[in-house]
Motif scaffolding. Sequence first.
Motif, PDB file in Angstrom:
ATOM      1  N   ASN A 108       0.806  -1.228   0.000  1.00 33.80           N
ATOM      2  CA  ASN A 108       0.000   0.000   0.000  1.00 33.80           C
ATOM      3  C   ASN A 108       0.835   1.273   0.000  1.00 33.80           C
ATOM      4  O   ASN A 108       0.322   2.351   0.265  1.00 33.80           O
ATOM      5  N   THR A 109       2.116   1.121  -0.267  1.00 37.44           N
ATOM      6  CA  THR A 109       3.013   2.277  -0.172  1.00 37.44           C
ATOM      7  C   THR A 109       3.926   2.380  -1.383  1.00 37.44           C
ATOM      8  O   THR A 109       4.492   1.387  -1.824  1.00 37.44           O
ATOM      9  N   GLN A 110       4.063   3.610  -1.879  1.00 38.14           N
ATOM     10  CA  GLN A 110       5.088   3.886  -2.887  1.00 38.14           C
ATOM     11  C   GLN A 110       6.188   4.658  -2.160  1.00 38.14           C
ATOM     12  O   GLN A 110       5.909   5.590  -1.409  1.00 38.14           O
ATOM     13  N   SER A 111       7.441   4.267  -2.370  1.00 37.09           N
ATOM     14  CA  SER A 111       8.550   4.937  -1.690  1.00 37.09           C
ATOM     15  C   SER A 111       9.534   5.510  -2.703  1.00 37.09           C
ATOM     16  O   SER A 111       9.935   4.819  -3.639  1.00 37.09           O
ATOM     17  N   LEU A 112       9.914   6.772  -2.476  1.00 37.88           N
ATOM     18  CA  LEU A 112      10.881   7.446  -3.337  1.00 37.88           C
ATOM     19  C   LEU A 112      12.119   7.817  -2.543  1.00 37.88           C
ATOM     20  O   LEU A 112      12.022   8.292  -1.411  1.00 37.88           O
ATOM     21  N   LEU A 113      13.277   7.595  -3.143  1.00 35.75           N
ATOM     22  CA  LEU A 113      14.531   8.089  -2.574  1.00 35.75           C
ATOM     23  C   LEU A 113      14.841   9.369  -3.341  1.00 35.75           C
ATOM     24  O   LEU A 113      15.132   9.325  -4.537  1.00 35.75           O
ATOM     25  N   VAL A 114      14.706  10.505  -2.663  1.00 37.73           N
ATOM     26  CA  VAL A 114      14.798  11.807  -3.337  1.00 37.73           C
ATOM     27  C   VAL A 114      16.092  12.492  -2.901  1.00 37.73           C
ATOM     28  O   VAL A 114      16.229  12.895  -1.753  1.00 37.73           O
ATOM     29  N   THR A 115      17.035  12.599  -3.828  1.00 32.65           N
ATOM     30  CA  THR A 115      18.356  13.063  -3.415  1.00 32.65           C
ATOM     31  C   THR A 115      19.035  13.987  -4.420  1.00 32.65           C
ATOM     32  O   THR A 115      18.874  13.826  -5.629  1.00 32.65           O
ATOM     33  N   ALA A 116      19.811  14.921  -3.878  1.00 35.36           N
ATOM     34  CA  ALA A 116      20.613  15.803  -4.731  1.00 35.36           C
ATOM     35  C   ALA A 116      21.873  15.080  -5.203  1.00 35.36           C
ATOM     36  O   ALA A 116      22.524  15.502  -6.147  1.00 35.36           O
ATOM     37  N   SER A 117      22.191  13.965  -4.552  1.00 36.67           N
ATOM     38  CA  SER A 117      23.340  13.164  -4.992  1.00 36.67           C
ATOM     39  C   SER A 117      23.060  12.572  -6.371  1.00 36.67           C
ATOM     40  O   SER A 117      21.902  12.445  -6.772  1.00 36.67           O
ATOM     41  N   LEU A 118      24.113  12.165  -7.066  1.00 34.31           N
ATOM     42  CA  LEU A 118      23.945  11.646  -8.418  1.00 34.31           C
ATOM     43  C   LEU A 118      23.456  10.198  -8.444  1.00 34.31           C
ATOM     44  O   LEU A 118      23.784   9.413  -7.552  1.00 34.31           O
ATOM     45  N   ASP A 119      22.694   9.908  -9.494  1.00 35.56           N
ATOM     46  CA  ASP A 119      22.184   8.550  -9.707  1.00 35.56           C
ATOM     47  C   ASP A 119      23.321   7.534  -9.783  1.00 35.56           C
ATOM     48  O   ASP A 119      23.165   6.381  -9.406  1.00 35.56           O
ATOM     49  N   ILE A 120      24.492   8.001 -10.247  1.00 33.39           N
ATOM     50  CA  ILE A 120      25.677   7.157 -10.392  1.00 33.39           C
ATOM     51  C   ILE A 120      25.878   6.242  -9.176  1.00 33.39           C
ATOM     52  O   ILE A 120      25.998   5.039  -9.309  1.00 33.39           O
ATOM     53  N   TRP A 121      25.921   6.845  -7.982  1.00 33.99           N
ATOM     54  CA  TRP A 121      26.226   6.038  -6.783  1.00 33.99           C
ATOM     55  C   TRP A 121      25.029   5.810  -5.872  1.00 33.99           C
ATOM     56  O   TRP A 121      25.111   5.020  -4.932  1.00 33.99           O
ATOM     57  N   THR A 122      23.903   6.467  -6.133  1.00 34.80           N
ATOM     58  CA  THR A 122      22.732   6.265  -5.246  1.00 34.80           C
ATOM     59  C   THR A 122      21.796   5.155  -5.732  1.00 34.80           C
ATOM     60  O   THR A 122      21.025   4.618  -4.950  1.00 34.80           O
ATOM     61  N   LYS A 123      21.901   4.790  -7.014  1.00 36.12           N
ATOM     62  CA  LYS A 123      20.998   3.762  -7.572  1.00 36.12           C
ATOM     63  C   LYS A 123      21.090   2.428  -6.816  1.00 36.12           C
ATOM     64  O   LYS A 123      20.049   1.845  -6.475  1.00 36.12           O
ATOM     65  N   PRO A 124      22.292   1.910  -6.502  1.00 37.31           N
ATOM     66  CA  PRO A 124      22.332   0.640  -5.759  1.00 37.31           C
ATOM     67  C   PRO A 124      21.634   0.716  -4.398  1.00 37.31           C
ATOM     68  O   PRO A 124      21.030  -0.257  -3.946  1.00 37.31           O
ATOM     69  N   PHE A 125      21.707   1.895  -3.755  1.00 35.79           N
ATOM     70  CA  PHE A 125      21.029   2.069  -2.452  1.00 35.79           C
ATOM     71  C   PHE A 125      19.511   2.075  -2.638  1.00 35.79           C
ATOM     72  O   PHE A 125      18.794   1.435  -1.881  1.00 35.79           O
TER      73      PHE A 125
END
Length: 195
Positions: A103-120
């Motif tokens: 019942n939940t959609q979760s977003l990781l919203v970050t100013a960091s680059l997709d390069i290193w945040t995608k695995p997280f």
Amino acid sequence: MKKLYCFDFDGTLTYKDTMFMYLKFYNPVKYHMQFLKHVPLFILLKLKLAHAEKVKKSFIGSILKGQSQEKIEKKSKQFFDHHYPKIVRENALDFINNIDRNNTQSLLVTASLDIWTKPFADAFQMQLVSTRAEFKNGIFTGNFVGKNCNGKEKLERIKEQINDKKYDKIIAFGDTSGDKPMLKWANEGHYQFFH
């Protein structure tokens, strides 16, 4: 009850800023040289006399520009394997692991680059909304696709991501002034909730 969670990453879910960590991990020697060169810009940034996006682009580009996407992605995976879950706040990880995924959609919203945040984001089972690195012919140009994902841009990108979906409750988590537009917009805005 349909919920949307919006999580800032650096400082909110993690103990440290991952940009500096990743760049140092990628090339320690180059990182130290470029860090020293950028100190005057970092000072101007603290004094609000320099544009954050320009300084960020310059620093990241000084280390990663001209690198292949393949090498960057490989390093990002190594960075993730080396630091996860150590750099994630324990109570944040507990919270994430207990999200009702049906019942939940979760977003990781970050100013960091997709390069290193995608695995997280993948490990958290979240969709990534981040600053996007520009690649041409498999090589990092040193530029971003669109704007730095911070402040008002965070909110714009969230709205873009969810399109016209309706939620019973929107809950956001942040820890800096760059998260304020997102926190104000949400039904519940939590500041430094996991600290």
